[in-house]
Design a protein around this motif. Structure first.
Motif, PDB file in Angstrom:
ATOM      1  N   LEU A 236       0.889  -1.101  -0.359  1.00  0.00           N
ATOM      2  CA  LEU A 236       0.512  -0.053  -0.296  1.00  0.00           C
ATOM      3  C   LEU A 236       1.133   0.807  -0.345  1.00  0.00           C
ATOM      4  CD1 LEU A 236      -2.632  -1.261   2.505  1.00  0.00           C
ATOM      5  CD2 LEU A 236      -2.793  -1.122   0.521  1.00  0.00           C
ATOM      6  N   GLU A 237       0.704   2.320  -0.686  1.00  0.00           N
ATOM      7  CA  GLU A 237       1.623   3.492  -1.004  1.00  0.00           C
ATOM      8  C   GLU A 237       0.978   4.419  -0.613  1.00  0.00           C
ATOM      9  OE1 GLU A 237       2.895   4.212  -4.805  1.00  0.00           O
ATOM     10  OE2 GLU A 237       3.937   1.986  -5.066  1.00  0.00           O
ATOM     11  N   SER A 238       0.747   4.773   1.280  1.00  0.00           N
ATOM     12  CA  SER A 238      -0.610   5.859   1.167  1.00  0.00           C
ATOM     13  C   SER A 238       0.132   6.316   2.693  1.00  0.00           C
ATOM     14  CB  SER A 238      -1.539   4.922   1.716  1.00  0.00           C
ATOM     15  OG  SER A 238      -2.735   6.042   2.953  1.00  0.00           O
ATOM     16  N   TRP A 239      -0.014   7.793   3.053  1.00  0.00           N
ATOM     17  CA  TRP A 239       0.597   8.247   4.031  1.00  0.00           C
ATOM     18  C   TRP A 239      -0.025   7.787   5.172  1.00  0.00           C
ATOM     19  CZ3 TRP A 239      -1.396  10.854   7.604  1.00  0.00           C
ATOM     20  CH2 TRP A 239      -2.722  11.688   7.417  1.00  0.00           C
ATOM     21  N   ARG A 240      -0.742   7.407   5.403  1.00  0.00           N
ATOM     22  CA  ARG A 240      -1.815   7.210   6.502  1.00  0.00           C
ATOM     23  C   ARG A 240      -0.849   5.302   6.753  1.00  0.00           C
ATOM     24  NH1 ARG A 240      -8.231   7.248   8.295  1.00  0.00           N
ATOM     25  NH2 ARG A 240      -8.335   5.219   7.458  1.00  0.00           N
ATOM     26  N   CYS A 241      -1.456   4.725   5.839  1.00  0.00           N
ATOM     27  CA  CYS A 241      -1.057   3.070   6.108  1.00  0.00           C
ATOM     28  C   CYS A 241       0.007   3.147   6.735  1.00  0.00           C
ATOM     29  CB  CYS A 241      -1.407   2.289   5.138  1.00  0.00           C
ATOM     30  SG  CYS A 241      -2.870   2.043   4.028  1.00  0.00           S
TER      31      CYS A 241
ATOM     32  N   PRO B 299      -7.100   0.071   3.919  1.00  0.00           N
ATOM     33  CA  PRO B 299      -6.540   0.698   3.877  1.00  0.00           C
ATOM     34  C   PRO B 299      -7.373   2.246   3.709  1.00  0.00           C
ATOM     35  CG  PRO B 299      -6.406  -0.182   2.493  1.00  0.00           C
ATOM     36  CD  PRO B 299      -7.798  -1.150   3.524  1.00  0.00           C
ATOM     37  N   TRP B 300      -6.585   4.006   3.822  1.00  0.00           N
ATOM     38  CA  TRP B 300      -7.733   5.061   3.484  1.00  0.00           C
ATOM     39  C   TRP B 300      -6.524   5.731   2.260  1.00  0.00           C
ATOM     40  CZ3 TRP B 300      -6.112   9.941   4.675  1.00  0.00           C
ATOM     41  CH2 TRP B 300      -6.762  10.807   4.312  1.00  0.00           C
ATOM     42  N   PHE B 301      -7.002   6.258   1.520  1.00  0.00           N
ATOM     43  CA  PHE B 301      -6.669   6.892   0.346  1.00  0.00           C
ATOM     44  C   PHE B 301      -6.837   8.564  -0.021  1.00  0.00           C
ATOM     45  CE2 PHE B 301      -6.205   2.384  -0.960  1.00  0.00           C
ATOM     46  CZ  PHE B 301      -4.130   2.088  -0.418  1.00  0.00           C
ATOM     47  N   TRP B 302      -6.677   9.949  -0.443  1.00  0.00           N
ATOM     48  CA  TRP B 302      -6.863  10.492  -0.340  1.00  0.00           C
ATOM     49  C   TRP B 302      -6.269  11.698  -1.806  1.00  0.00           C
ATOM     50  CZ3 TRP B 302      -4.898  16.004   0.032  1.00  0.00           C
ATOM     51  CH2 TRP B 302      -4.487  15.499   0.904  1.00  0.00           C
ATOM     52  N   SER B 303      -6.793  12.512  -2.659  1.00  0.00           N
ATOM     53  CA  SER B 303      -6.749  13.253  -3.379  1.00  0.00           C
ATOM     54  C   SER B 303      -6.979  14.509  -3.626  1.00  0.00           C
ATOM     55  CB  SER B 303      -6.200  12.279  -4.375  1.00  0.00           C
ATOM     56  OG  SER B 303      -5.704  13.156  -5.948  1.00  0.00           O
ATOM     57  N   ASN B 304      -6.654  15.932  -4.189  1.00  0.00           N
ATOM     58  CA  ASN B 304      -7.632  16.925  -4.244  1.00  0.00           C
ATOM     59  C   ASN B 304      -6.411  17.069  -5.822  1.00  0.00           C
ATOM     60  OD1 ASN B 304      -8.360  17.035  -1.607  1.00  0.00           O
ATOM     61  ND2 ASN B 304      -6.647  18.248  -1.332  1.00  0.00           N
ATOM     62  N   GLN B 305      -7.558  17.770  -6.241  1.00  0.00           N
ATOM     63  CA  GLN B 305      -7.596  17.863  -7.901  1.00  0.00           C
ATOM     64  C   GLN B 305      -8.420  18.701  -8.037  1.00  0.00           C
ATOM     65  OE1 GLN B 305      -6.742  14.562 -10.428  1.00  0.00           O
ATOM     66  NE2 GLN B 305      -6.648  13.420  -9.187  1.00  0.00           N
ATOM     67  N   PHE B 306      -8.047  20.487  -7.834  1.00  0.00           N
ATOM     68  CA  PHE B 306      -8.719  21.582  -8.508  1.00  0.00           C
ATOM     69  C   PHE B 306      -9.428  21.332  -7.049  1.00  0.00           C
ATOM     70  CE2 PHE B 306      -8.436  20.111 -13.168  1.00  0.00           C
ATOM     71  CZ  PHE B 306      -7.498  21.467 -13.670  1.00  0.00           C
ATOM     72  N   ASP B 307     -11.007  21.268  -7.076  1.00  0.00           N
ATOM     73  CA  ASP B 307     -11.230  22.047  -6.272  1.00  0.00           C
ATOM     74  C   ASP B 307     -12.284  20.459  -5.895  1.00  0.00           C
ATOM     75  OD1 ASP B 307     -13.605  21.433  -8.115  1.00  0.00           O
ATOM     76  OD2 ASP B 307     -15.183  23.778  -6.770  1.00  0.00           O
ATOM     77  N   LEU B 308     -11.724  19.629  -6.450  1.00  0.00           N
ATOM     78  CA  LEU B 308     -12.524  18.462  -5.964  1.00  0.00           C
ATOM     79  C   LEU B 308     -11.595  17.590  -5.143  1.00  0.00           C
ATOM     80  CD1 LEU B 308     -13.685  16.711  -9.413  1.00  0.00           C
ATOM     81  CD2 LEU B 308     -15.112  17.672  -7.728  1.00  0.00           C
ATOM     82  N   GLY B 309     -12.211  16.896  -4.439  1.00  0.00           N
ATOM     83  CA  GLY B 309     -11.744  15.756  -3.574  1.00  0.00           C
ATOM     84  C   GLY B 309     -11.750  13.980  -3.236  1.00  0.00           C
ATOM     85  N   LEU B 310     -10.880  13.474  -3.052  1.00  0.00           N
ATOM     86  CA  LEU B 310     -11.254  12.199  -3.739  1.00  0.00           C
ATOM     87  C   LEU B 310     -10.926  11.381  -2.532  1.00  0.00           C
ATOM     88  CD1 LEU B 310     -11.804   9.676  -5.451  1.00  0.00           C
ATOM     89  CD2 LEU B 310      -9.472   9.914  -6.187  1.00  0.00           C
ATOM     90  N   GLN B 311     -11.831  10.615  -2.251  1.00  0.00           N
ATOM     91  CA  GLN B 311     -11.761   9.679  -0.522  1.00  0.00           C
ATOM     92  C   GLN B 311     -11.807   8.365  -0.877  1.00  0.00           C
ATOM     93  OE1 GLN B 311     -11.989  10.940   3.084  1.00  0.00           O
ATOM     94  NE2 GLN B 311     -11.721  13.050   2.870  1.00  0.00           N
ATOM     95  N   ILE B 312     -10.484   7.654  -0.727  1.00  0.00           N
ATOM     96  CA  ILE B 312     -10.792   5.573  -0.950  1.00  0.00           C
ATOM     97  C   ILE B 312     -10.938   5.811   0.420  1.00  0.00           C
ATOM     98  CG2 ILE B 312     -10.618   4.054  -1.992  1.00  0.00           C
ATOM     99  CD1 ILE B 312      -9.522   5.708  -4.374  1.00  0.00           C
TER     100      ILE B 312
END
Length: 407
Positions: A287-292, A315-328
């Motif tokens: 897993l490549e995730s800072w929280r993991c 696991p938990w992942f996230w990304s911000n692109q423009f004003d959209l927030g993506l979480q998994i």
């Protein structure tokens, strides 16, 4: 206790050792000259200049208060398992009782004919981010090779500063290995609305230099100018040190669910290791995730002290692109049934259920942080092995929180 690698996993392990009462020496070795810092901002606020300071992990004051011997600019070149010693590039010998390898991962390179490797920029360290930021300007023609998290975050950051950005992705959709297609399509539409040129199923087929300008011919027949080429095609686990010491490598340093290698004195945590995940039939994964990385560093430290802990969080992942927030949360690709909750044209939740009805993963996208609360609930449902009602999951008007009690 010696820790090789001063990222999220290494720092969390060092702090945990002290918090758990270990009063012997703790040595934290970092290869970079910097105080440990968070990497996620490197493709976002730090890259754009919105935040010109690195976000530190731990920090010198905390290391001093906890008597953690942090040593920057140290490269370990060998592990002598027979006498439990490390050999540094400077020829120093360090003894360890327990050793944690938290060596992280390195950005993968791409090869483009007629383009020297140093001309293709990568983004993994603060120096990489600085190199890109120094050249950032309005009208700069940027070609981003790779349509994954890093590639799209960098594309959004550069486009927000007026660059002309082309994203080249070999797959037929962005982030195909990471997120469901329904979410990838929303992200792609947002990039296109913001002026990012997206090229799917596309690679560079030829390169020519005209009047000191590098022109790329793409496999789709289009020709584009490239003042700067950046590669964002994933990361490779840094396993060289472990491999040369004879430790088992399997898509990373192979450890058990307690972060222990086959050597009882050596552990590994973070991006560099693979482990069997109890929530997913003990399938081995990396897993490549800072929280993991943080959580694995903590588990590794506990087990270096003989606590017998197991890493089994979703696991938990996230990304911000423009004003959209993506979480998994969890692993959406581990399910066999898909349930979609369409909130509006820019907001969506995607749920993945196993054959027995348990929630394997959930992914969401929405402006700002609007999706965070629902993903947090899903994370708890996954950790609890819950079997949520698909009718509730798909209903935009039905709150998810009652599912916690039902589970």
């Amino acid at each position: 206790m010696v820790i090789v690698g001063a990222g999220e996993a290494g720092v969390r392990a060092a702090v945990t050792l002290r918090q758990q009462g270990w009063d012997g020496p703790v040595t934290l070795l970092g290869e970079e000259p910097h105080t440990p810092y968070e990497r996620p901002p490197l493709s976002k606020d730090y890259l754009t200049g919105a935040d010109r300071k690195l976000t530190s992990i731990g920090g010198t004051n905390q290391f001093e208060a906890l008597e953690i011997n942090f040593r920057p600019s140290v490269t370990v070149e060998a592990i002598r398992r027979e006498d439990r010693t490390l050999i540094t590039r400077d020829g120093e010998t360090l003894q360890y009782e327990k050793l944690l390898l938290a060596t992280g991962a390195s950005a993968r390179r791409v090869r483009i004919p007629k383009v020297p490797d140093p001309s293709i920029l990568l983004l993994r360290s603060v120096n990489d981010s600085d190199r890109i930021r120094e050249r950032m300007r309005e009208g700069l023609n940027v070609v981003m090779v790779g349509g994954g998290f890093i590639g799209l975050e960098v594309a959004a950051s550069l486009r927000s500063h007026g660059a002309i950005v082309h994203v080249l992705e070999l797959q037929d959709e962005l982030m195909k290995r990471a997120v469901p297609a329904s979410i990838a399509q929303i992200i792609r539409q947002e990039h296109q609305n913001q002026g990012v040129h997206i090229h799917l199923s596309t690679r560079v087929s030829d390169v020519n230099t005209r009047h000191d300008r590098r022109m790329l011919t793409l496999s789709n027949g289009q020709t584009i100018q490239a003042d700067m080429i950046i590669a964002g095609v994933g990361a490779a686990p840094s396993t060289g040190l472990a491999e040369s010491a004879g430790l088992r490598i399997e898509n990373g340093i192979a450890v058990d669910a307690g972060m222990a290698t086959e050597d009882p004195h050596i552990f590994a945590a973070g991006d560099c290791c693979s482990f069997p995940h109890p929530l997913y039939d003990n399938n081995r994964m990396r897993l490549e995730s800072w929280r993991c990385a943080q959580e694995q560093g903590e588990v590794a430290a506990l087990n270096m002290l003989g606590k017998g802990e197991t890493y089994m969080k979703a696991p938990w992942f996230w990304s911000n692109q423009f004003d959209l927030g993506l979480q998994i949360a969890g692993l959406p690709d581990q399910g066999s049934e898909e349930v979609v909750r369409q909130i509006d044209d820019r907001s969506l939740l995607h749920f993945s259920l196993r054959a027995d009805g348990t929630l394997a993963g959930a992914a969401g996208v929405a402006p700002g942080n609007a999706i965070a609360r629902d993903i947090k609930i899903c994370e708890r449902l996954i950790n609890g092995g819950s079997k949520p009602d698909p009718a509730v999951l798909s209903d935009p008007g039905a709150p998810l929180k009652p599912l916690l009690q039902a589970g």
